[in-house]
Enzyme design. Sequence first.
Site, short mmCIF file in Angstrom:
data_model
loop_
_atom_site.label_atom_id
_atom_site.label_comp_id
_atom_site.label_asym_id
_atom_site.label_seq_id
_atom_site.Cartn_x
_atom_site.Cartn_y
_atom_site.Cartn_z
N ASP A 51 0.83 -1.20 0.00
CA ASP A 51 0.00 0.00 0.00
C ASP A 51 0.86 1.26 0.00
O ASP A 51 0.36 2.37 -0.12
CB ASP A 51 -0.99 0.00 1.16
CG ASP A 51 -0.35 -0.08 2.52
OD1 ASP A 51 0.90 -0.16 2.59
OD2 ASP A 51 -1.09 -0.08 3.53
N ASP A 90 -1.10 -6.08 -0.37
CA ASP A 90 -1.54 -5.50 0.89
C ASP A 90 -3.05 -5.28 0.90
O ASP A 90 -3.62 -4.82 -0.10
CB ASP A 90 -0.88 -4.12 1.09
CG ASP A 90 0.40 -4.19 1.89
OD1 ASP A 90 0.67 -5.23 2.52
OD2 ASP A 90 1.14 -3.19 1.89
N GLU A 189 9.16 -4.55 10.68
CA GLU A 189 9.60 -3.24 10.17
C GLU A 189 9.98 -2.28 11.28
O GLU A 189 9.27 -2.13 12.28
CB GLU A 189 8.49 -2.60 9.31
CG GLU A 189 8.89 -1.22 8.80
CD GLU A 189 7.93 -0.61 7.81
OE1 GLU A 189 8.20 0.50 7.32
OE2 GLU A 189 6.90 -1.25 7.51
#
Length: 275
Positions: A51, A90, A189
Site C-alpha cells: 500500500d 496489501d 519493520e
Amino acid sequence: MSSHRQDAVRRLAAPDIAARKGKAPIVCLTAYTAPVAEILDDHCDLLLVGDSVGMVVHGLPNTVGVTLEMMILHGQAVMRGSRKAMVVVDLPFGSYEGSPETAYANAARVMKETGCGAVKVEAGPAVVDNIRYLVERGIPVMGHVGLRPQAVLVDGGFKAKGKGGEERRRIQEEARATTEAGAFAVVVEGVAEGLAREITETIEVPTIGIGASAGCDGQILVTDDMLGLFDWTPKFVRRYADLRGEITRAAAAYAEDVRARRFPGPAEIYFAKAG
C-alpha cells in the site's frame, strides 16, 4: 484437454516461502506496475504490491488513503508482469480490521480479481482473530509487526519501535500471536536490531526484515527507494542506483534537443516513398 498454454515456470507459493525458514535468505521487493514486475521477477522470491503505492506512485502523504480498488488495479498489473515470484497484495487500511466476514470478503475479492498468492495485513490484537478466520478459509496471510504505516495517525509519524521494555514485549507478542493465527510469514519493520533477531529466533515462520536485522529470514525494500527515485530515503534503505539523477539528465537532454530542433532527426521521422 485445455487449450490454454501451460506456463513452464511454476510460481512460488506460500508453502515455498514458509519452507525457507532458517535457510537461504528470501529476496523481496515492492512492485506496482507490470514493467517493473517483469524486471524484478528473475531476482526476487516475493513481490509485494504494497500500500506504499499510495505514497510512491500516487503522491499521498501516507498509506491511509489507499483504496481496495487501487490495490486490485496494481495487483493485476504485477501479476501480468511476473511469472516466477510469489505476489502478495496489501489489504489497505479499513478493509480488514472490522468483522471477520468483512475481512474475508475483501481478501477474497483481492485474490479473485488479481490472482495473487496471498494478502498482507498489519497485525495487532484486534486483527489476530481475522487472520485466523482468513487462513481457515483458504486465504494465505502475511503479517506485519513493528512500525505499522497504517497506524501513522495514531503514532504521530513513522517512528522506530521496540526500544523500550513494554513496547518490545508487545511487538514480540504480536509476532507470536500472528504466527499462531496461521500467517505463513511476518514482515518486521522499523524495530531495534536485537528485537528483530529475537523474533526471528522464536517464531516458526520466516521473518522479512525492513529496517530490522540482517538476521531476519529475508529482506524487503520499497523498490523506488532502493533505486534512488526520491531525494530522501529512510535510514534503513541502501541505494543501489540513482534513477532520479538518470531521469533528470535524460529529461534535460531531451528538452535541450527539442528546443534546438535537433529532435526529431532523420532517424525518427517518416518520409514519403519516392514515386
